[in-house]
Design a protein around this motif. Structure first.
Motif, short mmCIF file in Angstrom:
data_model
loop_
_atom_site.label_atom_id
_atom_site.label_comp_id
_atom_site.label_asym_id
_atom_site.label_seq_id
_atom_site.Cartn_x
_atom_site.Cartn_y
_atom_site.Cartn_z
N ILE A 165 -13.00 24.85 4.39
CA ILE A 165 -14.26 24.26 3.92
C ILE A 165 -13.98 22.99 3.13
CG2 ILE A 165 -16.27 24.61 2.43
CD1 ILE A 165 -16.43 26.16 5.05
N GLY A 166 -12.93 22.98 2.32
CA GLY A 166 -12.56 21.78 1.58
C GLY A 166 -12.26 20.62 2.52
N LEU A 167 -11.53 20.88 3.60
CA LEU A 167 -11.24 19.84 4.59
C LEU A 167 -12.51 19.39 5.31
CD1 LEU A 167 -7.94 21.12 6.21
CD2 LEU A 167 -8.21 19.25 4.57
N GLN A 225 -23.20 19.01 -2.96
CA GLN A 225 -22.97 20.44 -2.75
C GLN A 225 -23.58 20.96 -1.45
OE1 GLN A 225 -24.49 22.09 -6.42
NE2 GLN A 225 -22.43 22.07 -7.30
N GLY A 226 -23.68 20.08 -0.46
CA GLY A 226 -24.15 20.49 0.86
C GLY A 226 -25.64 20.40 1.08
N ALA A 227 -26.38 19.83 0.15
CA ALA A 227 -27.83 19.71 0.31
C ALA A 227 -28.14 18.95 1.60
CB ALA A 227 -28.44 18.99 -0.88
N LYS A 249 -16.43 37.58 6.03
CA LYS A 249 -16.64 37.72 4.58
C LYS A 249 -16.03 36.57 3.80
CE LYS A 249 -17.02 42.70 4.71
NZ LYS A 249 -16.45 43.97 4.34
N GLY A 250 -14.84 36.16 4.13
CA GLY A 250 -14.21 35.06 3.41
C GLY A 250 -14.97 33.76 3.58
N LEU A 251 -15.53 33.55 4.76
CA LEU A 251 -16.30 32.33 5.01
C LEU A 251 -17.58 32.33 4.19
CD1 LEU A 251 -16.84 29.70 6.48
CD2 LEU A 251 -17.74 31.04 8.40
N ILE A 252 -18.25 33.44 4.14
CA ILE A 252 -19.50 33.54 3.38
C ILE A 252 -19.25 33.22 1.91
CG2 ILE A 252 -21.31 35.13 2.60
CD1 ILE A 252 -20.92 36.57 5.36
N MET A 287 -18.47 29.46 1.46
CA MET A 287 -19.68 28.63 1.58
C MET A 287 -20.47 28.68 0.27
SD MET A 287 -19.81 27.19 4.58
CE MET A 287 -21.50 26.75 4.75
N ARG A 288 -20.59 29.86 -0.32
CA ARG A 288 -21.31 29.98 -1.59
C ARG A 288 -20.63 29.20 -2.71
NH1 ARG A 288 -21.84 36.22 -1.61
NH2 ARG A 288 -22.95 36.41 0.33
N ASP A 289 -19.31 29.21 -2.73
CA ASP A 289 -18.56 28.53 -3.79
C ASP A 289 -18.54 27.02 -3.61
OD1 ASP A 289 -18.01 31.02 -4.84
OD2 ASP A 289 -15.93 31.06 -4.13
N TYR A 290 -18.32 26.55 -2.39
CA TYR A 290 -18.11 25.12 -2.16
C TYR A 290 -19.38 24.37 -1.75
CZ TYR A 290 -13.03 25.27 -2.45
OH TYR A 290 -11.75 25.37 -2.90
N LEU A 291 -20.30 25.04 -1.07
CA LEU A 291 -21.51 24.38 -0.58
C LEU A 291 -22.75 25.20 -0.93
CD1 LEU A 291 -20.10 23.44 2.94
CD2 LEU A 291 -20.53 21.86 1.05
#
Length: 56
Positions: A9-11, A21-23, A33-36, A39-43
């Protein structure tokens, strides 16, 4: 793993020049699960939806 998804996600944020923040962005994925969590943390302002095929 969550750590690997956070790296990805960082890349993605860097390569697509995602700001605020992804707006205004929408991501569709499966139920990893890791992706979800990443996404919540980074975007947190991006919309994240699940693919109907994977939900079914």
């Amino acid at each position: 793993t969550t750590e690997t998804w956070k790296w990805f996600i960082g890349l993605l944020i860097k390569d697509l020049d995602i700001n605020d923040q992804g707006a205004g962005w929408v991501f569709i994925s499966d139920q990893q699960k890791g992706l979800i969590n990443s996404m919540r943390d980074y975007l947190p302002r991006a919309q994240h939806m699940m693919c109907a095929r994977h939900i079914y």
